[in-house]
Design a protein around this motif. Sequence first.
Motif, PDB file in Angstrom:
ATOM      1  N   GLY A  10       0.992  -1.180  -0.039  1.00 45.95           N
ATOM      2  CA  GLY A  10       0.184   0.047   0.026  1.00 45.95           C
ATOM      3  C   GLY A  10       0.999   1.057  -0.006  1.00 45.95           C
ATOM      4  O   GLY A  10       1.666   1.549   1.033  1.00 45.95           O
ATOM      5  N   THR A  11       0.905   1.853  -1.175  1.00 50.06           N
ATOM      6  CA  THR A  11       1.987   3.040  -1.273  1.00 50.06           C
ATOM      7  C   THR A  11       3.152   2.587  -0.994  1.00 50.06           C
ATOM      8  O   THR A  11       3.974   3.613  -0.239  1.00 50.06           O
ATOM      9  N   GLY A  12       3.849   1.477  -1.182  1.00 51.34           N
ATOM     10  CA  GLY A  12       5.202   1.227  -1.005  1.00 51.34           C
ATOM     11  C   GLY A  12       5.477   0.405   0.374  1.00 51.34           C
ATOM     12  O   GLY A  12       6.543   0.198   0.592  1.00 51.34           O
ATOM     13  N   ASN A  13       4.614   0.562   1.320  1.00 55.51           N
ATOM     14  CA  ASN A  13       4.629  -0.233   2.549  1.00 55.51           C
ATOM     15  C   ASN A  13       4.035  -1.441   2.527  1.00 55.51           C
ATOM     16  O   ASN A  13       2.938  -1.876   1.962  1.00 55.51           O
ATOM     17  N   ASP A  14       5.290  -2.446   2.499  1.00 55.96           N
ATOM     18  CA  ASP A  14       4.893  -3.745   1.979  1.00 55.96           C
ATOM     19  C   ASP A  14       4.880  -4.810   2.974  1.00 55.96           C
ATOM     20  O   ASP A  14       5.224  -4.888   4.030  1.00 55.96           O
ATOM     21  N   PHE A  15       4.024  -5.882   2.659  1.00 55.77           N
ATOM     22  CA  PHE A  15       3.708  -6.815   3.874  1.00 55.77           C
ATOM     23  C   PHE A  15       3.598  -8.263   3.126  1.00 55.77           C
ATOM     24  O   PHE A  15       2.967  -8.560   1.943  1.00 55.77           O
ATOM     25  N   VAL A  16       3.846  -9.138   3.875  1.00 52.07           N
ATOM     26  CA  VAL A  16       3.569 -10.790   3.646  1.00 52.07           C
ATOM     27  C   VAL A  16       2.343 -10.932   4.449  1.00 52.07           C
ATOM     28  O   VAL A  16       2.189 -10.668   5.550  1.00 52.07           O
ATOM     29  N   MET A  17       1.545 -11.622   3.640  1.00 55.21           N
ATOM     30  CA  MET A  17       0.032 -12.012   4.061  1.00 55.21           C
ATOM     31  C   MET A  17      -0.062 -13.551   4.156  1.00 55.21           C
ATOM     32  O   MET A  17       0.370 -14.164   3.158  1.00 55.21           O
ATOM     33  N   ILE A  18      -0.404 -13.812   5.405  1.00 54.87           N
ATOM     34  CA  ILE A  18      -0.500 -15.371   5.449  1.00 54.87           C
ATOM     35  C   ILE A  18      -2.336 -15.782   5.675  1.00 54.87           C
ATOM     36  O   ILE A  18      -2.492 -15.064   6.723  1.00 54.87           O
ATOM     37  N   ASP A  19      -2.752 -16.588   4.927  1.00 55.09           N
ATOM     38  CA  ASP A  19      -4.134 -17.005   5.462  1.00 55.09           C
ATOM     39  C   ASP A  19      -4.075 -18.105   6.665  1.00 55.09           C
ATOM     40  O   ASP A  19      -3.713 -19.354   6.451  1.00 55.09           O
ATOM     41  N   ASN A  20      -4.357 -17.719   7.873  1.00 52.06           N
ATOM     42  CA  ASN A  20      -4.009 -18.272   9.046  1.00 52.06           C
ATOM     43  C   ASN A  20      -5.435 -18.934   9.400  1.00 52.06           C
ATOM     44  O   ASN A  20      -5.456 -19.042  10.718  1.00 52.06           O
ATOM     45  N   ARG A  21      -6.630 -18.924   8.831  1.00 49.39           N
ATOM     46  CA  ARG A  21      -7.837 -19.350   9.340  1.00 49.39           C
ATOM     47  C   ARG A  21      -7.813 -20.876   9.928  1.00 49.39           C
ATOM     48  O   ARG A  21      -8.813 -21.280  10.473  1.00 49.39           O
ATOM     49  N   SER A  22      -6.740 -21.858   9.590  1.00 52.52           N
ATOM     50  CA  SER A  22      -6.697 -23.053   9.979  1.00 52.52           C
ATOM     51  C   SER A  22      -5.834 -22.903  11.096  1.00 52.52           C
ATOM     52  O   SER A  22      -5.394 -23.948  11.635  1.00 52.52           O
ATOM     53  N   ASN A  23      -5.200 -21.939  11.503  1.00 52.02           N
ATOM     54  CA  ASN A  23      -4.166 -21.669  12.760  1.00 52.02           C
ATOM     55  C   ASN A  23      -2.981 -22.566  12.710  1.00 52.02           C
ATOM     56  O   ASN A  23      -2.334 -23.137  13.631  1.00 52.02           O
ATOM     57  N   PHE A  24      -2.451 -22.571  11.295  1.00 54.79           N
ATOM     58  CA  PHE A  24      -1.300 -23.634  11.140  1.00 54.79           C
ATOM     59  C   PHE A  24      -0.002 -22.758  11.751  1.00 54.79           C
ATOM     60  O   PHE A  24       1.046 -23.295  11.954  1.00 54.79           O
ATOM     61  N   PHE A 241     -11.613  13.913  17.430  1.00 52.70           N
ATOM     62  CA  PHE A 241     -11.628  13.371  15.786  1.00 52.70           C
ATOM     63  C   PHE A 241     -12.300  11.972  15.798  1.00 52.70           C
ATOM     64  O   PHE A 241     -11.761  11.061  16.106  1.00 52.70           O
ATOM     65  N   THR A 242     -13.456  11.989  14.954  1.00 52.76           N
ATOM     66  CA  THR A 242     -14.151  10.844  14.685  1.00 52.76           C
ATOM     67  C   THR A 242     -14.304  10.452  13.259  1.00 52.76           C
ATOM     68  O   THR A 242     -14.070  11.612  12.456  1.00 52.76           O
ATOM     69  N   ASN A 243     -14.939   9.496  12.872  1.00 55.50           N
ATOM     70  CA  ASN A 243     -15.034   9.019  11.293  1.00 55.50           C
ATOM     71  C   ASN A 243     -13.755   9.214  10.712  1.00 55.50           C
ATOM     72  O   ASN A 243     -13.832  10.029   9.569  1.00 55.50           O
ATOM     73  N   VAL A 244     -12.674   8.949  11.254  1.00 52.08           N
ATOM     74  CA  VAL A 244     -11.297   8.893  10.736  1.00 52.08           C
ATOM     75  C   VAL A 244     -11.347   7.992   9.356  1.00 52.08           C
ATOM     76  O   VAL A 244     -11.352   6.643   9.761  1.00 52.08           O
ATOM     77  N   PHE A 245     -10.900   8.380   8.404  1.00 52.34           N
ATOM     78  CA  PHE A 245     -11.003   7.371   7.133  1.00 52.34           C
ATOM     79  C   PHE A 245      -9.573   7.537   6.536  1.00 52.34           C
ATOM     80  O   PHE A 245      -9.207   8.733   6.193  1.00 52.34           O
ATOM     81  N   LEU A 246      -8.730   6.235   6.300  1.00 56.41           N
ATOM     82  CA  LEU A 246      -7.572   6.476   5.508  1.00 56.41           C
ATOM     83  C   LEU A 246      -7.774   5.735   4.107  1.00 56.41           C
ATOM     84  O   LEU A 246      -8.141   4.410   4.043  1.00 56.41           O
ATOM     85  N   THR A 247      -7.580   6.468   3.074  1.00 57.29           N
ATOM     86  CA  THR A 247      -7.868   5.934   1.766  1.00 57.29           C
ATOM     87  C   THR A 247      -6.679   5.971   0.825  1.00 57.29           C
ATOM     88  O   THR A 247      -5.885   6.900   0.840  1.00 57.29           O
ATOM     89  N   GLY A 248      -6.682   5.026   0.132  1.00 57.32           N
ATOM     90  CA  GLY A 248      -5.347   4.773  -0.891  1.00 57.32           C
ATOM     91  C   GLY A 248      -5.412   3.462  -1.587  1.00 57.32           C
ATOM     92  O   GLY A 248      -6.175   2.531  -1.187  1.00 57.32           O
ATOM     93  N   PRO A 249      -4.336   3.282  -2.478  1.00 57.31           N
ATOM     94  CA  PRO A 249      -4.251   1.995  -3.232  1.00 57.31           C
ATOM     95  C   PRO A 249      -3.738   0.643  -2.147  1.00 57.31           C
ATOM     96  O   PRO A 249      -2.930   1.065  -1.204  1.00 57.31           O
ATOM     97  N   ALA A 250      -4.246  -0.335  -2.609  1.00 56.32           N
ATOM     98  CA  ALA A 250      -3.703  -1.572  -1.847  1.00 56.32           C
ATOM     99  C   ALA A 250      -3.522  -2.803  -2.870  1.00 56.32           C
ATOM    100  O   ALA A 250      -4.772  -3.162  -3.135  1.00 56.32           O
ATOM    101  N   LYS A 251      -2.429  -2.877  -3.237  1.00 56.68           N
ATOM    102  CA  LYS A 251      -2.166  -3.891  -4.155  1.00 56.68           C
ATOM    103  C   LYS A 251      -1.670  -5.200  -4.158  1.00 56.68           C
ATOM    104  O   LYS A 251      -0.494  -5.273  -3.365  1.00 56.68           O
ATOM    105  N   PHE A 252      -2.000  -6.201  -4.666  1.00 58.66           N
ATOM    106  CA  PHE A 252      -1.390  -7.722  -4.748  1.00 58.66           C
ATOM    107  C   PHE A 252      -0.120  -7.577  -5.520  1.00 58.66           C
ATOM    108  O   PHE A 252      -0.309  -6.959  -6.516  1.00 58.66           O
ATOM    109  N   VAL A 253       1.077  -7.859  -5.247  1.00 61.99           N
ATOM    110  CA  VAL A 253       2.177  -8.029  -6.044  1.00 61.99           C
ATOM    111  C   VAL A 253       2.508  -9.401  -6.249  1.00 61.99           C
ATOM    112  O   VAL A 253       2.756  -9.570  -7.714  1.00 61.99           O
TER     113      VAL A 253
END
Length: 260
Positions: A10-24, A241-253
């Motif tokens: 997201g704007t160059g802030n990069d992340f490894v994503m893992i689907d851990n729904r099975s808790n492995f 400060f309420t109803n705070v929204f952060l908006t921008g691109p979030a992309k699969f690499v």
Amino acid sequence: MQIEFYKYQGTGNDFVMIDNRSNFFPKDDVKLIERLCDRRFGIGADGLILLENDSETDFRMVYYNSDGNQSSMCGNGGRCLVAFANNLGVIDDKTTFIATDGLHHASVGDDAIVSLQMIDVDEVQKKDSYTFLNTGSPHHVQIVDDLEHYNVKENGAAIRYGELYGQKGSNVNFVKKVDDSTFSLRTYERGVEDETLACGTGATAVAIAMNAIGETDKTSINLNVEGGKLVVSFDKSGDHFTNVFLTGPAKFVFKGTIEI
Ligand SMILES: N[C@@H](CCC[C@H](N)C(=O)O)C(=O)O
């Protein structure tokens, strides 16, 4: 053992994503998480995020900095996790999920734009040369001359490890005003211990801080970060400060498997 991972940014802030729904995933293995985030010995990322089941919301976000330690809220990571959940078919274009700082509402729009509601901010500490606030993560915000050539790593580390914030430390944002609706920022991130190309809770902190100290009276603010552009909007009542929204691109690499 091989694990499947997905890389998002997201704007160059990069992340490894893992689907851990099975808790492995071995969640307490700090060394493993640090290695997965390492740009030479692993996949490379500013942080690692687990998508987990939650009984009351669409999913749970579990966030680790690249040093392998679990930390507070990550705004860009949250936006990327929403895009990931959408791509996995866990959610449609709207969601409510739980993170370390509480419930978040978010929506996915066209062109991979994700809008994420951040926590309300009820306290802004205004000092002579800086502002401090918590937008899910702690942020020091300071206006500087010559942002383009500023030594963010050296000055950021001195503040993060300095006497102001003690052991816990803080993320540190250096800011330049462009016009009434636009600010540029560069962020030193705690837990990455370096400048990153963007920080979502940091951009949120800068927008709110600039309004709170009277640098702008706008409540929708454009933020130029090193990796692109973000928008932060909010409602304001005094220093609340309420109803705070952060908006921008979030992309699969890319996606892949890695031996752990
Ligand atoms: N990149 C993040 C912030 C992540 C948390 C931070 N490093 C901390 O430990 O406080 C963002 O986009 O908000």
